[in-house]
Scaffold this motif. Structure first.
Motif, short mmCIF file in Angstrom:
data_model
loop_
_atom_site.label_atom_id
_atom_site.label_comp_id
_atom_site.label_asym_id
_atom_site.label_seq_id
_atom_site.Cartn_x
_atom_site.Cartn_y
_atom_site.Cartn_z
N UNK A 121 23.98 -33.99 -63.69
CA UNK A 121 23.04 -34.82 -62.93
C UNK A 121 23.38 -36.45 -63.32
N UNK A 122 23.35 -36.86 -64.65
CA UNK A 122 23.46 -38.13 -65.22
C UNK A 122 24.56 -38.88 -64.46
N UNK A 123 25.71 -38.47 -64.44
CA UNK A 123 26.90 -39.20 -63.99
C UNK A 123 26.70 -39.61 -62.59
N UNK A 124 26.37 -38.75 -61.59
CA UNK A 124 26.25 -39.17 -60.24
C UNK A 124 24.81 -39.96 -60.26
N UNK A 125 23.94 -39.77 -60.86
CA UNK A 125 22.66 -40.50 -60.87
C UNK A 125 23.09 -42.02 -61.24
N UNK A 126 23.81 -42.28 -62.30
CA UNK A 126 23.97 -43.56 -62.80
C UNK A 126 24.91 -44.40 -61.77
N UNK A 127 26.08 -43.50 -61.15
CA UNK A 127 26.83 -44.43 -60.28
C UNK A 127 26.09 -44.61 -58.93
N UNK A 128 25.10 -43.52 -58.33
CA UNK A 128 24.51 -43.94 -56.90
C UNK A 128 23.35 -44.97 -57.49
#
Length: 174
Positions: free
Chosen positions: A70-77
């Motif tokens: 979850x964290x990587x896509x959340x940070x990118x988005x």
């Protein structure tokens, strides 16, 4: 005939090939080298198979792996969302950025350390998982003897490379 026979026996020896034996002093026998390389490859593959063999993963491990995604896509988005917010409502965005400017510098260092350790640990775990899967795949598809952890050779005799210091160390450990 006797002279020619003596010359041939001098060159080729009695049942041996003196020329081949002499050349092998300077250049290894290709066939014997291929056998040694195959044995070395099989032994290293067996070692990797034993080292990276893991049992099947349970539901908890799969859940944690899903949460770790979850964290990587959340940070990118979230970053893309900040750009969109800056274009849609610049006043709202600047008020939020002024709030971020008031965050003390040690807190930014702490956040950087947490994010770095998170991504570093994830990178290491995924790299080891990839190595495990690669070794498992190679063990299933490689020609030669079966390389399951139960059939993994143990170093009891002399090592193939003849490393005397390592052999002595292994004898001391037994």
């Amino acid at each position: 005939m006797g002279l020619i026979e003596q010359v041939f026996s001098l060159v080729f020896g009695s049942g041996r090939n003196v020329v081949r034996d002499t050349v092998e002093v300077f250049r290894p026998n290709a066939e014997a080298q291929a056998v040694r390389d195959h044995d070395r490859y099989s032994a290293s593959l067996a070692q990797f198979t034993a080292e990276f063999h893991t049992p099947q993963r349970g539901w908890f491990d799969r859940l944690m792996d899903a949460l770790n995604r979850v964290p990587r896509p959340a940070m990118a988005l979230g970053t893309l969302g900040l750009f969109i917010a800056a274009m849609v409502d610049p006043v709202w965005f600047s008020e939020r950025m002024q709030g971020l400017a008031l965050v003390p510098e040690p807190l930014w260092w702490l956040l950087g350390a947490i994010v770095s350790f998170y991504f570093g640990a994830r990178h290491q775990a995924k790299g080891q998982e990839f190595q495990r899967s690669l070794v498992d795949h190679m063990a299933r598809t490689a020609p030669g003897p079966s390389l399951t952890p139960e059939s993994t050779p143990t170093p009891q005799g002399p090592l193939p490379d003849g490393n005397a210091a390592l052999e002595d160390w292994m004898r001391q450990r037994r």
